[in-house]
Design a protein around this motif. Structure first.
Motif, PDB file in Angstrom:
ATOM      1  N   GLY A 115       2.020  22.846  26.440  1.00 58.79           N
ATOM      2  CA  GLY A 115       0.751  23.208  25.816  1.00 58.79           C
ATOM      3  C   GLY A 115       0.307  22.094  24.882  1.00 58.79           C
ATOM      4  N   GLY A 116      -0.973  22.065  24.582  1.00 58.49           N
ATOM      5  CA  GLY A 116      -1.480  21.100  23.607  1.00 58.49           C
ATOM      6  C   GLY A 116      -1.653  19.682  24.140  1.00 58.49           C
ATOM      7  N   ALA A 117      -1.676  19.525  25.477  1.00 62.52           N
ATOM      8  CA  ALA A 117      -1.834  18.184  26.052  1.00 62.52           C
ATOM      9  C   ALA A 117      -3.193  17.585  25.681  1.00 62.52           C
ATOM     10  N   LEU A 154      -2.088  27.229  18.949  1.00 65.29           N
ATOM     11  CA  LEU A 154      -0.920  26.679  19.647  1.00 65.29           C
ATOM     12  C   LEU A 154       0.379  26.968  18.888  1.00 65.29           C
ATOM     13  N   VAL A 157      -6.776   7.583  10.009  1.00 63.01           N
ATOM     14  CA  VAL A 157      -7.946   8.251   9.421  1.00 63.01           C
ATOM     15  C   VAL A 157      -7.551   9.354   8.429  1.00 63.01           C
ATOM     16  N   ASN A 162      -3.168  23.481  14.676  1.00 60.64           N
ATOM     17  CA  ASN A 162      -3.994  24.306  15.543  1.00 60.64           C
ATOM     18  C   ASN A 162      -3.326  25.687  15.668  1.00 60.64           C
ATOM     19  N   THR A 189      -5.048  18.268  23.039  1.00 52.50           N
ATOM     20  CA  THR A 189      -5.054  17.921  21.615  1.00 52.50           C
ATOM     21  C   THR A 189      -4.368  16.582  21.401  1.00 52.50           C
ATOM     22  N   LYS A 190      -3.226  16.430  22.071  1.00 58.59           N
ATOM     23  CA  LYS A 190      -2.449  15.181  21.926  1.00 58.59           C
ATOM     24  C   LYS A 190      -3.229  13.986  22.478  1.00 58.59           C
ATOM     25  N   GLU A 215      -5.805  13.061  20.022  1.00 60.43           N
ATOM     26  CA  GLU A 215      -5.163  12.377  18.896  1.00 60.43           C
ATOM     27  C   GLU A 215      -4.984  10.898  19.222  1.00 60.43           C
ATOM     28  N   LYS A 260      -9.887  22.695  23.135  1.00 63.32           N
ATOM     29  CA  LYS A 260      -9.202  22.187  21.940  1.00 63.32           C
ATOM     30  C   LYS A 260      -9.436  20.691  21.783  1.00 63.32           C
ATOM     31  N   ALA A 320       3.337  18.255  29.045  1.00 63.93           N
ATOM     32  CA  ALA A 320       3.561  19.168  27.912  1.00 63.93           C
ATOM     33  C   ALA A 320       3.228  20.595  28.331  1.00 63.93           C
ATOM     34  N   LEU A 359     -11.634  18.677  18.630  1.00 59.62           N
ATOM     35  CA  LEU A 359     -11.102  17.552  17.859  1.00 59.62           C
ATOM     36  C   LEU A 359     -11.970  16.304  18.044  1.00 59.62           C
ATOM     37  N   ASN A 406       2.012  12.931  27.168  1.00 55.87           N
ATOM     38  CA  ASN A 406       2.039  14.405  27.133  1.00 55.87           C
ATOM     39  C   ASN A 406       1.539  15.047  28.422  1.00 55.87           C
ATOM     40  N   TYR A 452      -5.835  12.121   8.771  1.00 55.77           N
ATOM     41  CA  TYR A 452      -6.172  13.453   9.281  1.00 55.77           C
ATOM     42  C   TYR A 452      -4.889  14.201   9.622  1.00 55.77           C
ATOM     43  N   PHE A 469       5.427  22.633  20.251  1.00 53.56           N
ATOM     44  CA  PHE A 469       4.275  23.251  20.899  1.00 53.56           C
ATOM     45  C   PHE A 469       2.998  22.413  20.791  1.00 53.56           C
ATOM     46  N   ASN A 470       3.157  21.169  20.309  1.00 50.82           N
ATOM     47  CA  ASN A 470       2.010  20.273  20.148  1.00 50.82           C
ATOM     48  C   ASN A 470       0.890  20.908  19.336  1.00 50.82           C
ATOM     49  N   ALA A 471       1.289  21.673  18.320  1.00 52.46           N
ATOM     50  CA  ALA A 471       0.281  22.389  17.536  1.00 52.46           C
ATOM     51  C   ALA A 471      -0.216  21.580  16.336  1.00 52.46           C
ATOM     52  N   VAL A 490      -1.673  18.040  14.687  1.00 52.59           N
ATOM     53  CA  VAL A 490      -2.310  16.746  14.926  1.00 52.59           C
ATOM     54  C   VAL A 490      -2.295  15.969  13.619  1.00 52.59           C
ATOM     55  N   VAL A 491      -1.671  14.801  13.651  1.00 52.57           N
ATOM     56  CA  VAL A 491      -1.684  13.920  12.481  1.00 52.57           C
ATOM     57  C   VAL A 491      -2.130  12.541  12.952  1.00 52.57           C
ATOM     58  N   ILE A 492      -3.212  12.045  12.377  1.00 56.98           N
ATOM     59  CA  ILE A 492      -3.721  10.731  12.769  1.00 56.98           C
ATOM     60  C   ILE A 492      -3.743   9.849  11.522  1.00 56.98           C
ATOM     61  N   VAL A 545      -8.247   8.917  19.048  1.00 52.52           N
ATOM     62  CA  VAL A 545      -8.662   8.566  17.690  1.00 52.52           C
ATOM     63  C   VAL A 545      -7.824   7.392  17.184  1.00 52.52           C
TER      64      VAL A 545
END
Lengths: 105, 299
Positions: A48-50, B104, B95, B101, A52-53, A56, A74, A46, A78, A43, B97, B86-88, B90-92, A59
């Motif tokens: 936006g949201g780089a 975003l 865990v 967001n 966050t990714k 992710e 952001k 990206a 997380l 990403n 999750y 938009f990468n809004a 998050v799925v993990i 984790v």
């Protein structure tokens, strides 16, 4: 424990990347075995949201500690949720290898 | 359908609001009382400052639909993540999750389509409000006020435009500064754009960006040179070279600026300003007649 270091290239003597979400590569060091593995940041470009990714991905990889130059809000939120330690290094001109050696010491 | 005019600029602080407020005033005096002003600078609407006696008539909340993920129903397949541009989300999976967001999310609804398990639920999330004022001038003023911190300017402008009544002859959109998405949204459906520019190097630089944008969008435009006398002549050379019409030149005047700063634009307007706007209105009127008339003119 696994530690992730942000890297500009996929090799140990690459320069340390001071960005987290927009880092080129993630170097994961397994402290129990001393082995390292490199993962590309999918990403990096990206819109936006780089961050966050990237968080992710961290984790998913089961990393407990991250070493980078800075973390966006952001990503921080997380990473805090999953109790992942964030370490900021502000020194210039470091290589990933130097950081790995510091950890091993 | 009313004739829609956007007052825009590349650079901020060139005089969009001054020109918008005056345009409405002079259109109401010289052309038609059926004129509405819409403040599309939703991050910092300030047109109403110039109407101290305005009365709020309608105020409505604008909501964005933001999805939430029910982790009881979610099977962590990540299909919604794949759909989200938009990468809004998050799925993990390891865990269990899954979260959206809100800052975003663009409320496109793709995740609701992606989810086959009913785990995506859309909820209302207020992003601001639309206020309509009776100002004693034409059809008054409508403004959008975005909540501080919300990045949904474009959506807010879209909703503001939708809420505006269509029974005026002319609608003036006071645009936000810049050349990014909120400006594109503001000018997207207009019939004409009045660009307000100042004759400084910075003013010219941003005017060029704006002209490029409007050429891309195929919008007819004219330029009001505000604060004339400042800077240099480069802007005139550019406009001549590009064959762009100068609608008016408003001289730089400290007294005028201090009247603007005290919110007093529409009282005791001086003769020179009246003359400038009368000529400007004439040019707008010719546009209006073309618009009302036939397809005789192609803009």
């Amino acid at each position: 424990m696994k530690t992730l270091i942000t890297s500009t290239e996929d090799k140990l003597n690459a320069a340390f990347d001071k960005r987290f979400g927009r880092a080129a590569w993630f170097c994961v060091l397994d402290e129990s075995t001393g082995e390292t593995a490199f993962y590309p940041n999918e990403n990096i470009n990206a819109t936006g949201g780089a961050g966050t990714k990237a968080a992710e991905k961290v984790v998913e990889l089961g990393v407990g500690k991250i070493i980078s130059g800075d973390f966006g809000p952001k990503a921080k939120e997380l990473l805090n949720k999953f109790n992942i330690q964030m370490v900021i290094i502000e020194e210039e001109d470091l290589s990933v290898k130097e950081i790995v050696e510091r950890i091993k010491k | 359908m009313p004739l829609k005019i956007a007052v825009a600029s590349g650079k901020g602080g060139t005089g969009k609001t001054t020109v918008s407020v005056n345009l409405q005033h002079f259109i109401a005096s010289y052309m038609t009382p059926e004129v509405l002003l819409v403040d599309c600078d939703v991050e910092e609407p300030n047109d109403r400052i110039f109407f101290p006696d305005s009365r709020l008539q309608i105020s409505e909340v604008v909501n964005q639909m933001v999805p939430e993920i029910d982790t009881e129903k979610c099977i962590f397949c990540r299909e919604c993540v794949e759909y989200c541009e938009f990468n809004a989300i998050v799925v993990i999976p390891p865990v269990k999750y899954a979260e959206v967001n809100a800052s975003l999310c663009h409320s496109c609804g793709a995740c609701s389509v992606a989810c086959q398990d009913g785990a995506v639920i859309e909820k209302r999330h207020p992003i601001g409000q639309i206020n309509c004022f009776e100002t004693g001038l034409g059809h008054g003023l409508a403004e959008g006020v975005l909540k501080i911190g919300s990045p949904m300017q474009t959506m807010m402008i879209k909703e503001l435009k939708k809420s505006v009544k269509n029974n005026a002859d002319i609608v003036i959109y006071d645009s936000p500064p810049g050349t990014s998405c909120p400006v594109v949204e503001t000018v997207s459906d207009v019939d004409y754009v009045v660009l307000v520019a100042e004759p400084t190097p910075f003013g010219l630089h941003d005017l060029i960006l704006m002209v490029e944008l409007l050429v891309d969008l195929d919008k007819p435009l004219g330029v009001v040179i505000n604060k004339a006398g400042l800077g240099n002549n480069d802007i005139y050379e550019f406009l001549k070279e590009q064959n762009i019409e100068i609608l008016a030149e408003i001289p730089f005047d400290k007294d005028y600026a201090s009247r603007y700063a005290s919110g007093n634009l529409l009282n005791d307007i001086d003769v020179q300003t009246k003359g400038i706007y009368r000529n400007l209105i004439k040019k707008v009127e010719s546009r209006y007649l073309q618009y009302e008339g036939s397809n005789y003119f192609k803009w």
